[in-house]
Design an enzyme around this catalytic site. Structure first.
Site, PDB file in Angstrom:
ATOM      1  N   ASP A 150       0.509  -1.411   0.037  1.00 43.97           N
ATOM      2  CA  ASP A 150       0.535   0.063   0.211  1.00 43.97           C
ATOM      3  C   ASP A 150       0.729   1.053  -0.452  1.00 43.97           C
ATOM      4  O   ASP A 150       2.302   1.162  -0.623  1.00 43.97           O
ATOM      5  CB  ASP A 150      -0.962  -1.041   1.039  1.00 43.97           C
ATOM      6  CG  ASP A 150      -2.264   0.532   0.739  1.00 43.97           C
ATOM      7  OD1 ASP A 150      -1.998   2.240   1.090  1.00 43.97           O
ATOM      8  OD2 ASP A 150      -3.376  -0.360   0.981  1.00 43.97           O
ATOM      9  N   ASP A 159      -0.383   2.194  17.558  1.00 39.96           N
ATOM     10  CA  ASP A 159      -1.313   0.795  17.445  1.00 39.96           C
ATOM     11  C   ASP A 159      -0.751  -0.362  16.783  1.00 39.96           C
ATOM     12  O   ASP A 159      -1.701  -1.268  15.775  1.00 39.96           O
ATOM     13  CB  ASP A 159      -2.855   1.339  17.281  1.00 39.96           C
ATOM     14  CG  ASP A 159      -4.543   0.804  18.179  1.00 39.96           C
ATOM     15  OD1 ASP A 159      -3.302   0.359  19.295  1.00 39.96           O
ATOM     16  OD2 ASP A 159      -4.889   1.074  18.543  1.00 39.96           O
ATOM     17  N   ASP A 196      13.937   2.844  -0.897  1.00 38.39           N
ATOM     18  CA  ASP A 196      14.805   3.059   0.118  1.00 38.39           C
ATOM     19  C   ASP A 196      14.309   2.588   1.390  1.00 38.39           C
ATOM     20  O   ASP A 196      12.864   1.239   1.348  1.00 38.39           O
ATOM     21  CB  ASP A 196      14.391   4.173   0.656  1.00 38.39           C
ATOM     22  CG  ASP A 196      13.330   5.123   0.764  1.00 38.39           C
ATOM     23  OD1 ASP A 196      12.241   4.517   1.883  1.00 38.39           O
ATOM     24  OD2 ASP A 196      12.831   6.294   0.659  1.00 38.39           O
ATOM     25  N   ASP A 198      12.752   2.776   3.907  1.00 39.83           N
ATOM     26  CA  ASP A 198      12.424   3.485   4.923  1.00 39.83           C
ATOM     27  C   ASP A 198      10.066   3.313   4.613  1.00 39.83           C
ATOM     28  O   ASP A 198       9.798   4.503   4.110  1.00 39.83           O
ATOM     29  CB  ASP A 198      12.650   4.937   4.879  1.00 39.83           C
ATOM     30  CG  ASP A 198      11.413   6.084   6.337  1.00 39.83           C
ATOM     31  OD1 ASP A 198      10.085   4.995   6.602  1.00 39.83           O
ATOM     32  OD2 ASP A 198      11.383   6.843   6.468  1.00 39.83           O
ATOM     33  N   HIS A 205      -3.809   6.187   3.648  1.00 43.38           N
ATOM     34  CA  HIS A 205      -4.184   4.649   3.460  1.00 43.38           C
ATOM     35  C   HIS A 205      -3.736   3.515   4.177  1.00 43.38           C
ATOM     36  O   HIS A 205      -4.296   2.163   4.695  1.00 43.38           O
ATOM     37  CB  HIS A 205      -3.990   4.941   1.920  1.00 43.38           C
ATOM     38  CG  HIS A 205      -5.146   3.472   1.053  1.00 43.38           C
ATOM     39  ND1 HIS A 205      -4.713   2.345   1.071  1.00 43.38           N
ATOM     40  CD2 HIS A 205      -6.855   3.637   1.288  1.00 43.38           C
ATOM     41  CE1 HIS A 205      -6.043   2.097   0.301  1.00 43.38           C
ATOM     42  NE2 HIS A 205      -7.021   2.541   0.313  1.00 43.38           N
ATOM     43  N   ASN A 219      -5.402  -3.177  24.171  1.00 46.54           N
ATOM     44  CA  ASN A 219      -4.200  -2.435  24.330  1.00 46.54           C
ATOM     45  C   ASN A 219      -4.509  -1.010  25.494  1.00 46.54           C
ATOM     46  O   ASN A 219      -4.215  -0.430  25.296  1.00 46.54           O
ATOM     47  CB  ASN A 219      -2.891  -1.814  23.518  1.00 46.54           C
ATOM     48  CG  ASN A 219      -3.236  -1.630  22.161  1.00 46.54           C
ATOM     49  OD1 ASN A 219      -4.388  -0.991  21.936  1.00 46.54           O
ATOM     50  ND2 ASN A 219      -2.104  -0.956  21.926  1.00 46.54           N
ATOM     51  N   SER A 374     -11.446  -0.725  -0.204  1.00 44.05           N
ATOM     52  CA  SER A 374     -10.156  -1.147   0.306  1.00 44.05           C
ATOM     53  C   SER A 374     -10.207  -1.360   1.852  1.00 44.05           C
ATOM     54  O   SER A 374      -9.220  -1.739   2.863  1.00 44.05           O
ATOM     55  CB  SER A 374      -8.844   0.671   0.312  1.00 44.05           C
ATOM     56  OG  SER A 374      -8.786   0.321  -1.038  1.00 44.05           O
TER      57      SER A 374
HETATM   58 CA   LIG Z   1      -5.466  -1.354  20.188  1.00 43.14          CA
END
Ligand SMILES: [Ca+2]
Ligand SMILES: [Ca+2]
Ligand SMILES: [Ca+2]
Ligand SMILES: [Ca+2]
Length: 560
Positions: A150, A159, A196, A198, A205, A219, A374
């Protein structure tokens, strides 16, 4: 209950108390299930056999030095205090007592496994696919990797950060391709769009779809994902505007296959493209994924047109359309015979809430609602991860088939152009993996009949069987002989509750029949979960009644 048995019980309990309070060698041990259920610390729940009862059971334990926190007279349960950390050890010791019917941890029950994530209550898509009920069976395995191809993934997101796949063979930041996979410093994935190391998200998106499939869950932060366990491989092949070339996408797909992803999630497609597709580079990568048992899940497209978008339309892809909160086809969701399945994708009034990259353009928001095929796609990818976590030996085709066959049928009966096989149902997809298992008294699963032997000098006697499960919550079970026969019965009480952390137990009591022969029947254990799912397991019971001499001549036949 004889005096000597009582003494045995006393000795056993002394051993328990020593173990509970002193010996560090015995540790609390979680069940073998994928989830470790929560329980009330510092106590176990004991039920004595009916002939003894709760009050006299309480006296027995008190005489042996135990402290009873509470007697529950209606259910006959005793809440017995143990040292925190030794609950499981106490269960294992107490369950061996002859005067005890059942022992378990005092499980903490939530409203159907609802996670504590801040925005969970607004995540209607998870409720729609019965994810909370599915999470009672499994919250997913960390060994299953979902490659998200993506716009990238926000690597620092509260998260998402903990859910990222890490390449075990790559040393970060040394400008060297340590694992020799052709990519330098590819630690969490790779940025194929900018070439690259990263793969951070500069659009939003990719982070959004990643969170739907596998956000960090329970969490106390943000949102819940379908698979709490699955890892996310961040493969950026689309640029900051959300576009990308098929060559980079195909390369990212092959990277995913080579580096251990089981699922490739692609919430992308060409604009108004439909069958026949001409993306030969992606088709080659799809064939490569299929040959290596990797499931590729692709969005059907948002043109509201007949014809699933390319590359979702390829046979090798699992093409996903979108439904609304009322289980209608979203008006934008493409349809046609190449649509395989639908999942929540939302619409303008009921969006799908998930993680988002905190960009300048969105005022540094971490969470936002979006809608589209999506969003539907990663619901399916996350479910594939849950299914694969239950049985890693499944092929990609089997995982797809399991997702399709367990879907809630919508529209016309069976597969249709608007909903494919239907809207995914995570709970139904995982149901085949809940089971009751019959074991012998040593805890070994029964794979052969239970055999009793009797001859002129020997009565057949009794055998103790155990009922076990990997399901973390209580299953209420009963045992019966079917068809009923005069020569074997189950000891009452042949029933109770079993969880992943506590076995059930009952006796088969056989008696000598009237004539020499081999007799057979079946012992059947049926169970029901709190969610109303019915389970059963059975085994053949065989009694051979022979003259003594014959038995001596043919020992091997009667060997259990
Ligand atoms: Ca969460
Ligand atoms: Ca590398
Ligand atoms: Ca490196
Ligand atoms: Ca249908």
């Amino acid at each position: 209950m004889t005096n000597s048995m009582f003494k045995t019980g006393t000795l056993l309990l002394v051993l328990i108390l020593l173990t509970i309070t002193g010996a560090p060698a015995v540790r609390a041990q979680g069940p073998s299930a994928k989830t470790t259920p929560e329980f009330v610390p510092g106590e176990v729940v004991v039920k004595f056999k009916p002939a003894i009862g709760a009050m006299s059971g309480q006296r027995r334990l008190q005489q042996e030095g135990a402290r009873i926190k509470r007697v529950l007279p209606r259910s006959g349960l005793l809440r017995v205090e143990v040292a925190p950390g030794y609950e499981q050890a106490a269960v294992e010791k107490l369950v061996a007592r002859k005067d005890v019917e059942s022992v378990s941890l005092n499980y903490v029950i939530h409203t159907m496994g609802s996670p504590n994530d801040t925005y969970f209550s607004s995540q209607w898509g998870l409720t729609k696919i019965q994810a909370p009920q599915a999470w009672d069976i499994s919250t997913g395995a960390s060994s299953v990797v979902i490659a998200v191809i993506d716009t990238g993934v926000d690597l620092d997101h509260p998260d998402l950060a903990a859910k990222l796949w890490t390449n075990p063979g790559e040393i970060p930041g040394n400008f060297f391709d340590d694992d020799g996979n052709g990519y330098v410093d590819d630690v969490n994935g790779y940025d194929f769009a900018n070439n690259d190391s990263d793969p951070n998200d500069d659009n939003g998106h990719g982070s959004h779809v990643s969170g739907i499939a596998a956000a960090a869950t329970n969490n106390s932060t943000g949102v819940a994902g379908v698979s709490w366990g699955a890892k996310i491989m961040a493969l950026k092949a689309l640029n900051s505007a959300g576009g990308g070339g098929t060559a980079d996408i195909a390369e990212a797909m092959m990277y995913a296959v080579d580096n251990g992803a089981k699922i490739i999630s692609m919430s992308l497609g060409g604009v108004r493209t439909s069958w026949p597709c001409s993306y030969t580079d992606i088709e080659t990568a799809l064939n490569y994924a299929q040959a290596n048992d990797v499931l590729v899940v692709i969005a059907a497209g948002n043109d509201g047109q007949y014809g699933v978008n390319c590359p979702g339309a390829y046979d090798q892809a699992l093409a996903v359309g979108a439904t609304t909160s009322s289980d209608n086809r979203a008006s934008y969701s493409n349809y046609g015979p190449r649509l395989d399945i639908v999942a929540p994708g939302g619409d303008i009034s009921n969006k799908i809430y998930s993680t988002i990259a905190p960009l300048l353009t969105n005022g540094y928001k971490y969470y936002d609602g979006k809608y589209g095929t999506s969003m539907a796609t990663p619901f399916v990818s996350g479910l594939a991860a849950l299914v694969w976590g239950m049985d890693p030996s499944l092929t990609a085709a089997q995982v797809q088939q399991q997702i399709e066959s367990s879907a809630d049928d919508l529209g016309t009966t069976g597969k249709d152009d608007y909903f494919g096989w239907g809207r995914i149902n995570a709970y139904k997809a995982l149901q085949p993996y809940i089971a009751l298992t019959l074991q012998n008294s040593a805890g070994v699963e029964l794979t052969t009949p239970v055999v009793f032997m009797a001859d002129d000098a020997t009565t057949p006697g009794s055998q103790t069987l155990q009922v076990s499960t990997t399901y973390p919550d209580a299953i209420t079970w009963t045992a019966a002989i079917s068809p009923p026969v005069s020569w074997v019965s189950v000891s009452p009480p042949a029933g109770g509750q079993v969880t992943a952390a506590s076995v059930g137990q009952f006796d088969l009591n056989a008696s000598t029949p009237s004539g020499y022969n081999t007799y057979t029947t079946t012992v059947v254990v049926t169970g029901t979960t709190a969610t109303g799912l019915n389970l059963s397991t059975s085994d053949e019971v065989r009694l051979s009644y022979v003259p003594q001499l014959q038995q001596l001549q043919l020992p091997v036949i009667f060997k259990n």
